[in-house]
Design a protein around this motif. Structure first.
Motif, mmCIF file in Angstrom:
data_model
loop_
_atom_site.group_PDB
_atom_site.id
_atom_site.type_symbol
_atom_site.label_atom_id
_atom_site.label_comp_id
_atom_site.label_asym_id
_atom_site.label_seq_id
_atom_site.Cartn_x
_atom_site.Cartn_y
_atom_site.Cartn_z
ATOM 1 N N VAL A 82 0.822 -1.210 0.000
ATOM 2 C CA VAL A 82 0.000 0.000 0.000
ATOM 3 C C VAL A 82 0.856 1.260 0.000
ATOM 4 C CG1 VAL A 82 -1.623 1.341 1.406
ATOM 5 C CG2 VAL A 82 -2.016 -1.085 1.026
ATOM 6 N N GLN A 83 2.034 1.189 0.563
ATOM 7 C CA GLN A 83 2.892 2.372 0.614
ATOM 8 C C GLN A 83 3.253 2.889 -0.772
ATOM 9 O OE1 GLN A 83 3.493 3.790 3.655
ATOM 10 N NE2 GLN A 83 2.148 2.123 4.336
ATOM 11 N N THR A 84 3.317 2.000 -1.754
ATOM 12 C CA THR A 84 3.742 2.417 -3.100
ATOM 13 C C THR A 84 2.654 2.229 -4.154
ATOM 14 O OG1 THR A 84 4.712 0.215 -3.440
ATOM 15 C CG2 THR A 84 6.179 1.958 -2.634
ATOM 16 N N ALA A 85 1.759 1.256 -3.958
ATOM 17 C CA ALA A 85 0.733 0.988 -4.978
ATOM 18 C C ALA A 85 -0.589 0.652 -4.306
ATOM 19 C CB ALA A 85 1.187 -0.157 -5.888
ATOM 20 N N PRO A 86 -1.205 1.631 -3.659
ATOM 21 C CA PRO A 86 -2.419 1.334 -2.895
ATOM 22 C C PRO A 86 -3.581 0.854 -3.751
ATOM 23 C CG PRO A 86 -2.046 3.707 -3.019
ATOM 24 C CD PRO A 86 -0.826 3.048 -3.552
ATOM 25 N N ARG A 87 -3.779 1.467 -4.927
ATOM 26 C CA ARG A 87 -4.920 1.064 -5.762
ATOM 27 C C ARG A 87 -4.745 -0.369 -6.258
ATOM 28 N NH1 ARG A 87 -9.990 3.240 -7.418
ATOM 29 N NH2 ARG A 87 -10.905 1.337 -8.273
ATOM 30 N N GLU A 88 -3.521 -0.732 -6.645
ATOM 31 C CA GLU A 88 -3.270 -2.095 -7.109
ATOM 32 C C GLU A 88 -3.523 -3.094 -5.985
ATOM 33 O OE1 GLU A 88 -1.532 0.507 -7.692
ATOM 34 O OE2 GLU A 88 -0.798 0.550 -9.764
ATOM 35 N N ALA A 89 -3.087 -2.741 -4.774
ATOM 36 C CA ALA A 89 -3.319 -3.621 -3.632
ATOM 37 C C ALA A 89 -4.809 -3.772 -3.361
ATOM 38 C CB ALA A 89 -2.605 -3.081 -2.394
ATOM 39 N N PHE A 90 -5.547 -2.673 -3.464
ATOM 40 C CA PHE A 90 -6.993 -2.694 -3.223
ATOM 41 C C PHE A 90 -7.691 -3.587 -4.251
ATOM 42 C CE2 PHE A 90 -11.345 -1.177 -3.471
ATOM 43 C CZ PHE A 90 -11.682 -0.931 -2.145
ATOM 44 N N ASP A 91 -7.344 -3.387 -5.527
ATOM 45 C CA ASP A 91 -7.983 -4.172 -6.577
ATOM 46 C C ASP A 91 -7.657 -5.656 -6.431
ATOM 47 O OD1 ASP A 91 -9.090 -1.896 -7.610
ATOM 48 O OD2 ASP A 91 -7.543 -1.595 -9.138
ATOM 49 N N PHE A 92 -6.409 -5.947 -6.068
ATOM 50 C CA PHE A 92 -6.023 -7.350 -5.899
ATOM 51 C C PHE A 92 -6.804 -7.985 -4.752
ATOM 52 C CE2 PHE A 92 -3.569 -10.879 -4.280
ATOM 53 C CZ PHE A 92 -3.137 -11.525 -5.445
ATOM 54 N N GLU B 184 -10.899 -14.426 -3.174
ATOM 55 C CA GLU B 184 -12.071 -15.135 -2.681
ATOM 56 C C GLU B 184 -11.926 -15.367 -1.174
ATOM 57 O OE1 GLU B 184 -12.583 -18.678 -4.923
ATOM 58 O OE2 GLU B 184 -12.824 -17.635 -6.835
ATOM 59 N N ASP B 185 -12.173 -14.333 -0.413
ATOM 60 C CA ASP B 185 -12.132 -14.468 1.041
ATOM 61 C C ASP B 185 -13.309 -13.696 1.620
ATOM 62 O OD1 ASP B 185 -11.383 -11.831 0.759
ATOM 63 O OD2 ASP B 185 -9.624 -11.953 2.045
ATOM 64 N N ASP B 186 -13.291 -13.490 2.914
ATOM 65 C CA ASP B 186 -14.424 -12.818 3.561
ATOM 66 C C ASP B 186 -14.301 -11.296 3.547
ATOM 67 O OD1 ASP B 186 -12.337 -12.487 5.258
ATOM 68 O OD2 ASP B 186 -13.282 -13.408 7.008
ATOM 69 N N GLY B 187 -13.324 -10.777 2.822
ATOM 70 C CA GLY B 187 -13.134 -9.338 2.745
ATOM 71 C C GLY B 187 -12.205 -8.786 3.811
ATOM 72 N N SER B 188 -11.656 -9.653 4.677
ATOM 73 C CA SER B 188 -10.801 -9.169 5.760
ATOM 74 C C SER B 188 -9.526 -8.545 5.219
ATOM 75 C CB SER B 188 -10.475 -10.313 6.729
ATOM 76 O OG SER B 188 -9.891 -11.408 6.047
ATOM 77 N N LEU B 189 -8.973 -9.104 4.148
ATOM 78 C CA LEU B 189 -7.753 -8.525 3.575
ATOM 79 C C LEU B 189 -8.054 -7.164 2.960
ATOM 80 C CD1 LEU B 189 -4.757 -8.910 2.974
ATOM 81 C CD2 LEU B 189 -5.399 -9.967 0.807
ATOM 82 N N ALA C 293 -12.583 4.589 -3.607
ATOM 83 C CA ALA C 293 -12.390 3.232 -4.136
ATOM 84 C C ALA C 293 -13.447 2.260 -3.643
ATOM 85 C CB ALA C 293 -10.997 2.716 -3.771
ATOM 86 N N THR C 294 -14.046 2.543 -2.508
ATOM 87 C CA THR C 294 -15.070 1.630 -1.983
ATOM 88 C C THR C 294 -16.293 1.566 -2.887
ATOM 89 O OG1 THR C 294 -16.149 3.344 -0.624
ATOM 90 C CG2 THR C 294 -14.344 2.086 0.387
ATOM 91 N N GLN C 295 -16.466 2.562 -3.762
ATOM 92 C CA GLN C 295 -17.622 2.557 -4.655
ATOM 93 C C GLN C 295 -17.527 1.453 -5.689
ATOM 94 O OE1 GLN C 295 -20.172 4.591 -3.735
ATOM 95 N NE2 GLN C 295 -18.688 4.895 -2.075
ATOM 96 N N THR C 296 -16.337 0.863 -5.867
ATOM 97 C CA THR C 296 -16.188 -0.253 -6.809
ATOM 98 C C THR C 296 -16.607 -1.575 -6.185
ATOM 99 O OG1 THR C 296 -13.885 -0.683 -6.153
ATOM 100 C CG2 THR C 296 -14.256 0.934 -7.906
ATOM 101 N N VAL C 297 -16.894 -1.554 -4.887
ATOM 102 C CA VAL C 297 -17.334 -2.757 -4.184
ATOM 103 C C VAL C 297 -18.858 -2.785 -4.189
ATOM 104 C CG1 VAL C 297 -17.305 -3.995 -1.979
ATOM 105 C CG2 VAL C 297 -15.289 -2.705 -2.733
ATOM 106 N N ASP C 298 -19.421 -3.962 -4.426
ATOM 107 C CA ASP C 298 -20.887 -4.079 -4.452
ATOM 108 C C ASP C 298 -21.477 -3.577 -3.140
ATOM 109 O OD1 ASP C 298 -20.745 -5.185 -6.946
ATOM 110 O OD2 ASP C 298 -20.804 -7.262 -6.219
ATOM 111 N N ALA C 299 -22.589 -2.844 -3.279
ATOM 112 C CA ALA C 299 -23.255 -2.325 -2.089
ATOM 113 C C ALA C 299 -23.652 -3.473 -1.164
ATOM 114 C CB ALA C 299 -24.488 -1.525 -2.496
ATOM 115 N N GLY C 300 -23.519 -3.213 0.103
ATOM 116 C CA GLY C 300 -23.842 -4.257 1.073
ATOM 117 C C GLY C 300 -22.981 -4.109 2.312
#
Length: 629
Positions: free
Chosen positions: A291-301, A306-311, A330-337
């Motif tokens: 995240v220190q250098t590529a936060p968006r890439e880390a978020f998208d990855f 396939e986990d419970d979203g904890s990562l 960036a949270t807007q790219t996650v399905d509402a819920g």
């Protein structure tokens, strides 16, 4: 030809010896070899040790060490050497012929060395020499060193001892306790890494800490295999050691693997670690680095895993520390819920803590579900540095459910900078009326540390609480922990009833912890009936946990068979963890048990007699309801 061959043969052992001794360090190797070689061989070794030098250079360290060998008589003489290498040579020359008496004097001198790094290296060398002469005597002198230095010196002593007498070092390590045993075993295992893994584990089992051997072996294997982190990872996750016990090693390998292969390793890590806490610790360490250098890439990855979203939550919080607005977008790219709401909540929580004033001024820009939390988090963040400002801001809070947390944070910090102002706020602010009983002890504890008399009087002025106890119990408990005799003198001022009982219990426990047993036992005479039984029940629990041997020695002084049985059962229970009593002492303690307690102990149901009873008394568990008729 024959003479040349013989000369060569005579030179070769010196070279081989130099190579063999190189593991001892350059200084020791050169000194030992040069001392044992012929003049011609010695000269060739000296030439080799200063290869590349010219006749215009200063004399070599070896030449200097020869010239000062007779001059260095004490550690203070070492200050004449500017270079660390020269100083080390001189120190080893000084120690080479030192006997135990001389070493004792050098230990005392070493305590006067100003710089920590020099003092530590000097003391290690002294104790290494001492251990080679008399390791048991060396350990007696380790005990005279400052507490924070002993562990290292114990390890040093046993390292040397194990090189010369492995069996003797192991047997002595088995007789030690606490940090000494751990340090001794570490010294043995680190110096004898020439032994097989199974033998090192067997030694550790004898000493009582096989896990240390497992960890050291794993670290050694890890260092050797780090060039292939994928293979190292496979070895660690497929061995017979619990992943949770080698989390640190797994993180090191995972980081090396990530450096080599990138984000794709996260998916493999996620699949191969079964224990979720270990998996989370490893993934967190890597993701926070990404995240220190590529936060968006880390978020998208993380979003694609396939986990419970904890990562993904870990990524979001780490990103929020750098750029909360982008993280929130960036949270807007996650399905509402639920997951999106949790992400928004986590990001806003971090944002409110790092930029509280901005958040308070822009609450309407935040997701509606996070605004109340953001407001309370921002006020608490301000309270940590400006509690008075936070107290004014709290008046405008919309969320009543967070009022206690916010008020607590304000009082906790304010009472440390201006306890009088904090007290005035909690006593006179009408908005805090319903929280006053919960909040006032925070201030009273602090007030008791600066003005115990004022704290006691303030507590006595408050009504008895909903729990049936007066505030003076809180004040007296704090005073007792720091000055049991002062608390004892103030005890008669406590109001009768539940407050008095708990105040006696608190003061009695403090007296026991201070070793004032007679006063603690005498205090019971102030109480009667079931209140006295409660006092003794709590007293023996505190006594056993603080000084089991003292309770054992005084068990005959306890007044009734029930109290003696409670004390005996407490001792036996504690001894299963602390091992303070011998088996003979445990057997004698059993003779004090009542038939009910003896039966409970036999059945392993000590909770019913001891833990459950004290839990009820302390209010941690509810008593069983009476059977219906």
């Amino acid at each position: 030809m024959m003479e040349h061959s013989n000369a060569h043969d005579r030179q070769l052992p010196c070279k081989e010896l130099l190579s063999t001794l190189s593991g001892l360090g350059a200084i020791a190797a050169i000194l030992v070899v040069v001392a044992g070689c012929s003049d011609s061989n010695r000269q060739s070794l000296e030439d080799a040790s200063v290869s590349g030098s010219t006749s215009r250079e200063k004399p070599t360290t070896l030449d200097q060490s020869r010239s000062v060998q007779m001059q260095v008589e004490s550690l203070s003489d070492l200050t004449a050497f500017d270079r660390g290498f020269d100083r080390s040579v001189a120190l080893h020359n000084l120690l080479a012929d030192a006997d135990e008496k001389r070493l004792v004097k050098l230990i005392q001198q070493s305590k006067e060395i100003e710089h920590y790094s020099q003092r530590r290296s000097t003391q290690n060398a002294i104790f290494q020499r001492f251990a080679s002469l008399n390791p048991k005597a060396a350990l007696t002198h380790v005990a005279t060193m400052p507490r924070f230095e002993r562990e290292t010196l114990v390890a040093t002593t046993f390292s040397q001892w194990a090189l010369e007498d492995l069996e003797g070092a192991t047997e002595h390590a088995m007789s030690l306790e606490g940090f000494r045993k751990h340090a001794a075993l570490r010294g043995i295992l680190q110096s004898r890494d020439d032994l097989s893994e199974e033998l090192r584990r067997e030694i550790a089992r004898k000493v009582g800490n096989e896990q240390l051997a497992i960890d050291l072996i794993a670290q050694s294997n890890l260092a050797e295999s780090m060039e292939s982190p994928e293979q190292a990872w496979s070895t660690l996750v497929n061995d017979d050691i619990r992943d949770a016990s080698q989390t640190g090693l797994l993180i090191q390998v995972a980081e090396a693997w990530f450096d080599k292969s990138g984000l794709s390793v996260l998916d493999e890590i996620n699949r191969s670690i079964v224990d979720w806490q270990t998996r989370q610790s490893i993934l967190n360490a890597i993701v926070e680095q990404v995240v220190q250098t590529a936060p968006r890439e880390a978020f998208d990855f993380a979003r694609g895993m396939e986990d419970d979203g904890s990562l993904l939550l870990v990524v979001a919080r780490a990103w929020a520390n750098l750029d909360p607005e982008s993280a929130l977008d960036a949270t807007q790219t996650v399905d509402a819920g639920l997951l999106r709401r949790n992400l928004e909540y986590s990001i806003v929580q971090v944002w409110a803590s790092t930029d509280p004033h901005f958040i308070l001024e822009n609450l309407d820009r935040l997701p509606e579900t996070s605004r109340a939390m953001a407001q309370s988090q921002a006020i608490m963040a301000i309270a940590r540095t400006s509690p008075e400002e936070a107290a004014h801001l709290m008046a405008g809070m919309d969320d009543a459910t967070s009022r206690y947390s916010v008020a607590y944070t304000i009082l906790f910090n304010w009472s440390r900078t201006d306890v009088t102002a904090a007290l005035d706020w909690v006593l006179n602010n009408s908005d805090l009326k319903d929280l006053r009983e919960q909040l006032l002890p925070i201030v009273l504890n602090r007030l008791a540390s600066v003005d115990p008399e004022f704290a006691m009087q303030t507590a006595l002025n408050q009504p008895i609480g909903r729990n049936g106890s007066g505030m003076e119990y809180t004040v007296l408990s704090y005073i007792a922990a720091n000055d049991p005799q002062k608390a004892l003198a103030m005890l008669p001022r406590v109001r009768e009833g539940q407050t008095s009982v708990w105040a006696h219990i608190s003061v009695g426990g403090a007296l026991v912890r201070a070793g004032q047993i007679d006063s603690a036992l005498k205090l019971a005479s102030n109480l009667e009936g079931s209140d006295r039984e409660r006092y003794y029940g709590n007293l023996v629990s505190t006594w056993a946990s603080n000084d089991a041997k003292s309770l054992y020695d005084n068990i005959d002084r306890l007044p009734t068979s029930d109290v003696k049985s409670s004390a005996a059962l407490t001792l036996i229970t504690w001894n299963s963890w602390q091992k303070s009593l011998s088996q003979d002492q445990v057997d004698r303690a059993k003779t004090f048990l009542t038939s009910d307690d003896a039966e409970a102990l036999e059945q392993g149901d000590t909770q019913r007699t001891l833990g459950y009873r004290l839990g009820v008394e302390h209010g941690f568990v509810l008593p069983a309801p009476a059977a219906s008729q």
